[in-house]
Design an enzyme around this catalytic site. Structure first.
Site, PDB file in Angstrom:
ATOM      1  N   CYS A   1      44.124  29.904  44.598  1.00  0.00           N
ATOM      2  CA  CYS A   1      44.866  29.663  45.854  1.00  0.00           C
ATOM      3  C   CYS A   1      45.818  30.819  46.154  1.00  0.00           C
ATOM      4  O   CYS A   1      46.827  30.622  46.823  1.00  0.00           O
ATOM      5  CB  CYS A   1      45.673  28.372  45.828  1.00  0.00           C
ATOM      6  SG  CYS A   1      44.682  26.910  45.696  1.00  0.00           S
ATOM      7  N   ASN A   2      45.541  32.003  45.631  1.00  0.00           N
ATOM      8  CA  ASN A   2      46.401  33.159  45.894  1.00  0.00           C
ATOM      9  C   ASN A   2      45.499  34.317  46.327  1.00  0.00           C
ATOM     10  O   ASN A   2      45.298  35.281  45.582  1.00  0.00           O
ATOM     11  CB  ASN A   2      47.205  33.521  44.635  1.00  0.00           C
ATOM     12  CG  ASN A   2      48.266  34.577  44.900  1.00  0.00           C
ATOM     13  OD1 ASN A   2      48.100  35.421  45.784  1.00  0.00           O
ATOM     14  ND2 ASN A   2      49.333  34.551  44.138  1.00  0.00           N
TER      15      ASN A   2
END
Ligand code: PLP
Length: 463
Positions: free
Chosen positions: A394-395
């Site tokens: 999620c980055n």
């Protein structure tokens, strides 16, 4: 004691002072070794001590707790326990109740959304953020843009994945005008483990910015002292700190910046008075205006038990232990070489303990230097009972910089699909490049055997 462990202790003498955690692990985290589990995904979620769950169950099964919005005795007890949890949060972070409100949310993402949807973004205003951010921070840009504010990303620089400080300083010192301007960054990267300097908080504030600190990946193994650092907004999820309960996070906010936020609606619990006939409402003051509906009143008392555990173990001891294990893990991994002389892994981020936490992202390479699919590594680890995480966590910003994916080629991929794109379609689009990495992350109950199990697993890929 075997040779590896002896060498580890000699190189990281501070570890010996943390043996209380070995006792805790043998007792309160027994299920890990009973089940042969090597848990290395603490940045995904912390693990709870069994005693937390027992004590919480004992409380629930002996007390009667009711909705805090009522005024009866079960409600009064729920309110008292919730307030105790609120004070405990402030105490743990050494925050003055005059300086910070604690707003309970479902998780860090909901805390971020509270700021995002209420922040007075407008034409001429700015939203500044780092490439290295969780998607729940990236998503704030959609609110900023919809209201006409400009959005600026500050890159991180490989191989260490630290902030491009000159660029950040340049953006921060540009005149901010009479608008509200928000700067958001993580205290610790959930991708590379880099700890971005907390000194940026005061620098940005002095130049007229409100500062949102994403502390979700930092606070499980580092001391955040809010009497030393004064970010306007801090977000976190408690399950990352002590595993249990899930479903509770917090927004810590200073009164003046909180007063700038304009909530887009009202809900049960957020108002003093609302009328249908008069079509008016008055917002409550402070934290209640941001807690929509009924707080998670059965789980809030479990926060106090989680903080009891952290205080018993000591956050500084956890920090020391995780630092030592991370140091050894990285040293051992980067020393692994194929017979061709090429390195087995590439670590994305600092390869020393300096200003980094216990989150290590890497890719495996074959003897010719080609990527070994991170999904294969993740699956292989799982088959050995080793839990790691694969993907971009999620980055995406940190991942794109680490993997050398340019804006141009990413835009081309996104131009191909309009409404939807699956992860596999995306992988095919960037063909020979890796679309992700594997992440090994350490926490409260980690020990030497855990990191050695991962290094032994890594060795099986040597040719
Ligand atoms: C740095 C960081 N920020 C925010 C989040 C979002 O947390 P949650 O999924 O609990 O809302 C995470 C979760 O991994 C994280 O690591």
């Amino acid at each position: 004691m075997d040779d590896d462990f002896e060498r580890f202790l000699a190189a990281h003498p501070g570890y010996a002072q943390t043996s209380a955690i070995d006792d805790l692990r043998a007792d309160d985290f027994r299920r890990l070794d009973d089940r042969g589990q090597v848990y290395l995904d603490y940045t995904g979620s912390g693990l709870y001590a069994e005693s937390q769950v027992r004590e919480h169950a004992a409380l629930l099964s002996t007390q009667v707790l009711g909705n805090p919005h009522s005024a009866n005795p079960p409600s009064a007890l729920a309110t008292e326990l919730a307030e105790r949890a609120r004070h405990r949060v402030l105490k743990f972070f050494n925050a003055s109740p005059d300086e910070y409100y604690v707003i309970f949310t479902a998780n860090a993402s909901q805390a971020l959304k509270l700021v995002a949807e209420s922040y007075p973004f407008e034409q001429g205003g700015r939203f500044l953020l780092t490439f290295d951010n969780h998607n729940s921070v990236n998503g704030i840009r959609e609110f900023a843009r919809a209201r006409g504010a400009s959005v600026t990303y500050v890159p991180v620089l490989p191989p260490d994945m630290r902030l491009d400080e000159a660029t950040l300083a340049g953006h921060i010192t540009e005149p901010v005008g009479g608008h509200a301007n928000l700067f958001a960054y993580p205290a610790q990267s959930n991708f590379s483990g880099v700890q971005h300097a907390l000194t940026w908080i005061a620098r940005a504030q002095a130049a007229g910015w409100d500062v949102l600190l994403d502390a979700a990946a930092f606070v499980p193994t580092n001391r955040l002292d809010l009497s030393l650092w004064h970010p306007d907004f801090v977000v976190l999820s408690f399950y990352k700190m002590f595993g249990y309960p899930t479903g509770v996070g917090a927004l810590l906010a200073r009164p003046t910046p909180l007063g700038k936020l304009r909530r887009p609606w009202f809900a049960g619990g957020t108002i003093t008075v609302a009328s249908v006939g008069a079509d008016r409402y008055y917002m409550a003051a402070g934290a209640p205006a941001f807690e929509d509906g009924t707080v998670n009143f059965l789980n809030l008392p479990a926060l106090t038990l989680g903080f009891d555990l952290l205080d018993r173990v000591g956050i500084d001891r956890i920090h020391e232990r995780v630092g030592a294990l991370t140091g050894w893990l990285i040293e051992s991994l980067v020393a692994l070489k194929h017979s061709s002389g090429r390195p087995l892994v590439r670590v994305y981020g600092p390869v020393t303990r300096e200003s980094r936490g216990g989150t290590v992202s890497l890719n495996f390479h074959d003897s010719q230097g080609r990527f070994i699919d991170h999904q294969l590594i993740e699956r292989g680890a799982g088959e050995r009972g080793i839990s790691i995480r694969g993907g971009c966590f999620c980055n995406p910003g940190a991942g794109e910089i680490a993997l050398g994916l340019s804006s141009g080629e990413l835009s081309q991929c996104f131009a191909r699909a309009h409404d939807r794109m699956t992860y596999n379609e995306f992988r095919r689009c960037i063909d020979n490049k890796s679309s992700g990495a594997v992440r090994v992350s350490l926490g409260l109950a980690s020990n030497f055997a855990d990191v050695r199990a991962f290094v032994d697993f890594a060795r099986t890929f040597l040719t």
